[in-house]
Design a protein around this motif. Sequence first.
Motif, mmCIF file in Angstrom:
data_model
loop_
_atom_site.group_PDB
_atom_site.id
_atom_site.type_symbol
_atom_site.label_atom_id
_atom_site.label_comp_id
_atom_site.label_asym_id
_atom_site.label_seq_id
_atom_site.Cartn_x
_atom_site.Cartn_y
_atom_site.Cartn_z
ATOM 1 N N SER A 1 -6.658 11.010 3.826
ATOM 2 C CA SER A 1 -5.416 10.383 3.389
ATOM 3 C C SER A 1 -5.719 9.519 2.169
ATOM 4 O O SER A 1 -6.885 9.249 1.858
ATOM 5 C CB SER A 1 -4.804 9.539 4.504
ATOM 6 N N ILE B 1 -1.865 -0.139 9.488
ATOM 7 C CA ILE B 1 -1.637 1.181 8.905
ATOM 8 C C ILE B 1 -2.315 2.206 9.808
ATOM 9 O O ILE B 1 -3.471 2.020 10.213
ATOM 10 C CB ILE B 1 -2.199 1.254 7.473
ATOM 11 N N ILE C 1 1.139 5.062 0.700
ATOM 12 C CA ILE C 1 0.388 5.867 1.668
ATOM 13 C C ILE C 1 0.772 7.328 1.518
ATOM 14 O O ILE C 1 1.956 7.677 1.573
ATOM 15 C CB ILE C 1 0.667 5.406 3.116
ATOM 16 N N LEU D 1 -4.735 5.873 0.146
ATOM 17 C CA LEU D 1 -4.085 4.568 0.079
ATOM 18 C C LEU D 1 -4.060 4.126 -1.380
ATOM 19 O O LEU D 1 -5.097 4.138 -2.056
ATOM 20 C CB LEU D 1 -4.835 3.538 0.926
ATOM 21 N N TYR E 1 0.854 -1.184 0.000
ATOM 22 C CA TYR E 1 0.000 0.000 0.000
ATOM 23 C C TYR E 1 0.893 1.238 0.000
ATOM 24 O O TYR E 1 1.680 1.449 0.929
ATOM 25 C CB TYR E 1 -0.897 0.034 1.240
ATOM 26 N N ALA F 1 -0.265 10.006 3.832
ATOM 27 C CA ALA F 1 -0.973 10.205 5.093
ATOM 28 C C ALA F 1 -1.047 11.684 5.429
ATOM 29 O O ALA F 1 -0.034 12.388 5.430
ATOM 30 C CB ALA F 1 -0.277 9.444 6.219
#
Length: 438
Positions: A65, A57, A37, A67, A35, A39
Motif C-alpha cells: 500500500s 490506519i 492512502i 501512504l 495521510y 490501500a
Amino acid sequence: MNRRWWFSALLLLMLLLSRSAVQAQAPKRVAAFVYGINAAAPDGVIGTFAPPTVESIYLLAGHTSVLSPRQTLVYFWPITNEYRAAWSEMNETIEGTLEISQNGRRVSALEQVDYTIHFGAGEGAPKPQLYLGAAAAEANQRFEAERNAYQQAVLAFEKAQAAWQTMLREGQTRRESGSQVEIPPPPEPPPPLNVFSTGLNRGYPVNLSPGSYDIQLRLADGSIQPGSARRLVVFAPRRTAVGYTVIPESRWTTPEELTDLADVILGEPGSVLYLKPHVIREYPALPYEYLLNPQYPGDVQGPEWRWVAGEPINEGTLEVVSGGRVTERVPLVPYRVKQIPGAALGYEILPFDPNDPGAPRDPDFAAYRIVLSDQLPAYEVRVVSNEGQVLLGSQRQTRVLPRVDLRLLLLLPAIPLVLGWLVMTLRRKQTSPVQVVA
C-alpha cells in the motif's frame, strides 16, 4: 415616500439574510496534515485519506500500500458525518522519512518515491498495477504515449466519419437521380483505451507483516511533523476459499453472490445458471471496515468475521459430484450478452467468439454453465485446477427446488372453509328439533 423607504429596507434585509444563510451553509476549510492512502485490497486499490481525527490506519498484510503525507484543506461534511479534503484547493507533498516502530523499536525507515497506479477496464481486466520508482516513471510515460495515440486515433476517426457521411449524402442524392453509386463501408472506430492511470505521485510504499505499529514523519531538520504520529494496524485473512457469482440466464442483471462456505446453489428445474468463480478471503470484520473507510464509526453489526470477494479465477474445471462420483465436468467458457432487438427488450447469453464480426472486443464474463434438472435434485460442485487438484473451499451444495402444483396452492386457503362447513353440517344433524307443546 415612506412606503418606498420601507420597501427598500425590507429588500436590503432579505439580501443580508440570504447572504448570511449562504455563508452559514459553506463548510469551513482548515489547513491540516493528512495521510493520503492507496490501500491494497483483495480485488483492487482503495483510495482514502486519514484526517487528523483518525488515530489508526488499517492496511492488509502481504500487499504493498502507499501512504502519502499531504498538507491540504479539510472540512466537515455533516451529511455523511465525515471530514473531506479539498484536494483541488491545496495538495502539498510533505517530504521526510516515514519511521515505523513496533513495541518501541524502529523496524523501518522509508523514503518517499514516485508511484503510479494503472487500472484496467472491462471483464477479465487485470488487477490494478502499482509501479514504484523508475518503473513508475516508465509506466507513466508509456500510458501518456498510449493516451496520446488514442486521442489522435479518435480525431482521425471523427474526420473519416465526417467524410464518409458527406459521401453517403452525395451518394443518396445521385441514386435518387438514377445513378449507380457504391458507397464504401463506414470507418471503424479505434479500440477503446482500456487502461487508466492515477498519474505520477509521491508516497511511501508499505508492506508489513500482521501486527500493530506506530508511524511518524521525520522532517529534514530532524523534527517530527505535527499530526503525523498514528497507529498502523496490519491484518491478514484467516482463511482463503473459492466463491461464486451466480448469474441466472433468465435474470442476467440480478446475479447472486455466494461468499460463504455454507451457501447453497438453488434453482428450479430447467434453470440455466452461470457460475463465475473467484477467490474469497475471510477477514476480521471491523478492521476491514476501517480499511474501506478510516473514518468508519465503529458500530459494526453482525459476525466477527466476513468473507470478501477477490480476484477472479481464470482456469480450472467445474466437477459435478453425486454419490461420491463425478458425473459431469464443465469447462470455463467466455460468454457475451447480446441484446435482442425489437419490442421484447431482452437479451441472450452466447458463447464468445472473437472471430464473430458482431461480437464485442472482449467477453462480458467467463463462467461455468450448469443446467438444473429434477432428475438430479441434489449434488455438489467443486473447482479442479488444471493440475487435477480440488481447490480448497470450492465445494458448494446444489439443490433443485421441487415443482409446486399451483392448484394445490389455490386449494390450501379453501381447506379451513371446507372443514368449517363440515363441522356445522354435523352439528345440525346431531341436534334434534324442539317440539312446542300447546
